[in-house]
Design an enzyme around this catalytic site. Structure first.
Site, PDB file in Angstrom:
ATOM      1  N   TYR A  27     -28.734 -33.246 -35.582  1.00 19.16           N
ATOM      2  CA  TYR A  27     -28.571 -32.555 -34.355  1.00 19.16           C
ATOM      3  C   TYR A  27     -29.958 -31.585 -34.071  1.00 19.16           C
ATOM      4  O   TYR A  27     -30.369 -31.744 -33.008  1.00 19.16           O
ATOM      5  CB  TYR A  27     -27.354 -31.954 -33.909  1.00 19.16           C
ATOM      6  CG  TYR A  27     -26.034 -32.865 -33.835  1.00 19.16           C
ATOM      7  CD1 TYR A  27     -25.997 -33.759 -32.727  1.00 19.16           C
ATOM      8  CD2 TYR A  27     -25.336 -33.106 -34.784  1.00 19.16           C
ATOM      9  CE1 TYR A  27     -25.157 -34.816 -32.629  1.00 19.16           C
ATOM     10  CE2 TYR A  27     -24.288 -34.130 -34.949  1.00 19.16           C
ATOM     11  CZ  TYR A  27     -24.100 -34.752 -33.875  1.00 19.16           C
ATOM     12  OH  TYR A  27     -23.246 -35.951 -33.904  1.00 19.16           O
TER      13      TYR A  27
ATOM     14  N   TRP B 192     -15.139 -35.775 -22.887  1.00 15.19           N
ATOM     15  CA  TRP B 192     -14.271 -36.915 -23.413  1.00 15.19           C
ATOM     16  C   TRP B 192     -13.287 -37.197 -22.496  1.00 15.19           C
ATOM     17  O   TRP B 192     -12.688 -36.119 -21.724  1.00 15.19           O
ATOM     18  CB  TRP B 192     -13.887 -36.337 -24.654  1.00 15.19           C
ATOM     19  CG  TRP B 192     -14.785 -36.231 -25.575  1.00 15.19           C
ATOM     20  CD1 TRP B 192     -15.159 -34.857 -26.343  1.00 15.19           C
ATOM     21  CD2 TRP B 192     -15.503 -37.249 -26.435  1.00 15.19           C
ATOM     22  NE1 TRP B 192     -15.991 -35.032 -27.247  1.00 15.19           N
ATOM     23  CE2 TRP B 192     -16.280 -36.416 -27.406  1.00 15.19           C
ATOM     24  CE3 TRP B 192     -15.685 -38.488 -26.567  1.00 15.19           C
ATOM     25  CZ2 TRP B 192     -17.349 -37.006 -28.403  1.00 15.19           C
ATOM     26  CZ3 TRP B 192     -16.452 -39.135 -27.435  1.00 15.19           C
ATOM     27  CH2 TRP B 192     -17.261 -38.297 -28.355  1.00 15.19           C
TER      28      TRP B 192
ATOM     29  N   CYS C 172     -17.134 -38.995 -33.018  1.00 14.40           N
ATOM     30  CA  CYS C 172     -17.632 -37.600 -33.209  1.00 14.40           C
ATOM     31  C   CYS C 172     -17.085 -37.635 -34.740  1.00 14.40           C
ATOM     32  O   CYS C 172     -16.165 -37.581 -35.439  1.00 14.40           O
ATOM     33  CB  CYS C 172     -16.219 -37.062 -32.659  1.00 14.40           C
ATOM     34  SG  CYS C 172     -16.375 -35.261 -33.150  1.00 14.40           S
TER      35      CYS C 172
ATOM     36  N   GLU D 147     -10.924 -26.923 -34.915  1.00 13.97           N
ATOM     37  CA  GLU D 147     -11.995 -26.482 -35.764  1.00 13.97           C
ATOM     38  C   GLU D 147     -11.676 -27.471 -36.952  1.00 13.97           C
ATOM     39  O   GLU D 147     -10.908 -27.321 -37.952  1.00 13.97           O
ATOM     40  CB  GLU D 147     -12.026 -25.045 -36.342  1.00 13.97           C
ATOM     41  CG  GLU D 147     -12.812 -24.615 -37.376  1.00 13.97           C
ATOM     42  CD  GLU D 147     -14.302 -25.225 -37.426  1.00 13.97           C
ATOM     43  OE1 GLU D 147     -14.531 -26.137 -38.070  1.00 13.97           O
ATOM     44  OE2 GLU D 147     -15.232 -24.781 -36.322  1.00 13.97           O
ATOM     45  N   SER D 148     -12.550 -28.565 -37.342  1.00 20.00           N
ATOM     46  CA  SER D 148     -12.412 -29.656 -38.147  1.00 20.00           C
ATOM     47  C   SER D 148     -12.418 -29.132 -39.698  1.00 20.00           C
ATOM     48  O   SER D 148     -11.209 -29.575 -40.382  1.00 20.00           O
ATOM     49  CB  SER D 148     -13.347 -30.774 -37.912  1.00 20.00           C
ATOM     50  OG  SER D 148     -14.616 -30.213 -38.366  1.00 20.00           O
TER      51      SER D 148
END
Length: 428
Positions: free
Chosen positions: A293, A177, A136, A245-246
């Site tokens: 994407y 996952w 990811c 939230e990265s």
């Protein structure tokens, strides 16, 4: 296609749940603090939020994305299952009581870790844990920043299995996952069409909650979104999700854990470059990070043509910048470079093949190739990269695109990145 609204069953008002006054007060404080950090426009809140580098003007990639026309493409491939498998899953919400009282359920899971008085999530060593996947790119951001800051001893990490599985096959067809197993006799995985053989030890076991899937962690946290995505920043004290939230997690890792960091002096979001970094993120995210994407998940030729044109232009813009300077923001390595790197490292081996992004590639673009080499050769970043696991996810998880889960061999792209980069010549 608009993102589907998730309907949930709220707990009955008469639920027989006893919460002590102190816990209720803590919950109220947390809810107030969370709401203030997310919505208050006043200068006080702006200053507090800025300590984590998360200002009201820059809450998340999620906010940027929802203003566009591709709301079904999540901020990671994050929830590809929304488009490729099924709509977000609806499950009843059950109230969970911990020793610390009820944790406010956040329908977007973007709580902030803060040293401000009264914070329900203060920075502490060994309290928080990252659940990630090597594949990811959004989770990869968080792993890189954790390594760069030297937080390996303060924040734990667990890697899930790269091959998506049915997460609750008796109830629905959601694929996502799951955790692996270290047991020697653990059965191998196959894809969700029953094809392929993939060792269970490609993924690690959950060391804290003994969950079998990321979905289970969301359910334990009273999730209402039905989107079981990575990364997950988990609070092992309160047993709940802090954030998924990265873009916000990397800011928290950058600012809030310096007393536990081995490299506290490293600042990936310096005040003098904040505006420039935000501007870079503002176009790199939709055109490159998410742009691949848009190409890969396009369902019409017209949508693909529009997406590949935008992606190609953005790639060329990056190339032009990097011919003149060492990093995106000039001569300083910043979070903007981390966010771009996770896309470029996957570009040739995955996106060119799988997402039809073959108008450009890293290997034949000298400035971009040497830039990726420069970053990859930082030990903190090298240690975060597993191309075998990256490819294993993409090529074994989506049976619509690769039924037999054949993983292309490639041409040793990481070996290419180990060669000299010569980018020092661009330093002033």
């Amino acid at each position: 296609e608009e993102e589907a609204e998730v309907e949930t069953e709220q707990p009955d008002a008469a639920d027989d749940v006893q919460v002590v006054d102190a816990a209720a007060a803590a919950t109220a404080t947390a809810a107030t603090a969370t709401a203030a950090a997310a919505t208050s426009p006043d200068e006080d809140n702006h200053e507090k939020a800025s300590k984590s580098g998360v200002t009201p003007e820059f809450r998340s990639d999620r906010d940027v994305e929802r203003k566009g026309d591709d709301a079904e493409i999540q901020h990671d491939h994050k929830d590809e299952h929304t488009k490729m498998d099924s709509e977000p899953v609806t499950e009843p919400v059950t109230k969970t009581v911990t020793a610390h009282g009820d944790i406010p359920v956040d329908d977007e899971w973007n709580h902030l870790i803060s040293s401000e008085p009264g914070s329900i999530f203060p920075p502490e060593s060994k309290r928080y844990h990252l659940y990630v996947a090597y594949a990811c790119p959004w989770a990869h951001r968080t792993v890189i920043v954790r390594n760069l800051k030297g937080l390996q001893d303060a924040i734990g990490i667990t890697y899930v299995h790269p091959t998506w599985q049915f997460t609750n096959p008796d109830v629905d067809d959601h694929r996502g996952w799951v955790f692996g197993s270290s047991e020697e006799k653990a059965p191998s995985f196959s894809n969700t069409a029953g094809m392929g053989t993939f060792p269970a030890n490609w993924g690690e076991e959950d060391p804290h909650m003994n969950a079998k899937s990321i979905r289970e962690l969301y359910k334990m946290s009273n999730d209402t979104t039905g989107k079981y995505i990575l990364p997950v920043l988990w609070d092992t004290k309160l047993n709940t999700i802090v954030s998924n939230e990265s873009s916000e997690i990397i800011r928290m890792l950058n600012f809030e854990f310096n007393e536990f960091a081995k490299n506290p002096e490293l600042n990936l979001y310096p005040e003098t470059l904040e505006k420039q970094i935000d501007e870079l993120n503002g176009w790199v995210y939709p055109t490159l990070n998410n742009g691949v994407y848009k190409c890969g998940l396009a369902s019409t030729q017209e949508a693909y043509d529009e997406a590949i044109d935008e992606l190609t232009d953005a790639f060329d813009k990056v190339d032009s910048i990097l011919q003149k300077q060492r990093y995106l923001a000039g001569n300083t390595f910043t979070e903007a470079d981390v966010r771009l790197f996770v896309t470029l490292i996957r570009y040739d081996e995955v996106y060119n093949v799988y997402f039809k992004t073959n108008t450009r590639n890293v290997a034949t673009t000298p400035a971009v190739l040497n830039y990726v080499r420069d970053l990859y050769q930082m030990k903190a970043i090298t240690d975060s990269c597993r191309m075998d696991m990256i490819k294993a996810h993409y090529f074994t998880s989506h049976v619509e695109l690769n039924k037999f889960s054949i993983i292309p061999r490639g041409d040793n792209f990481l070996g290419l990145l180990s060669q000299p980069h010569g980018r020092e010549s661009l330093d002033p």
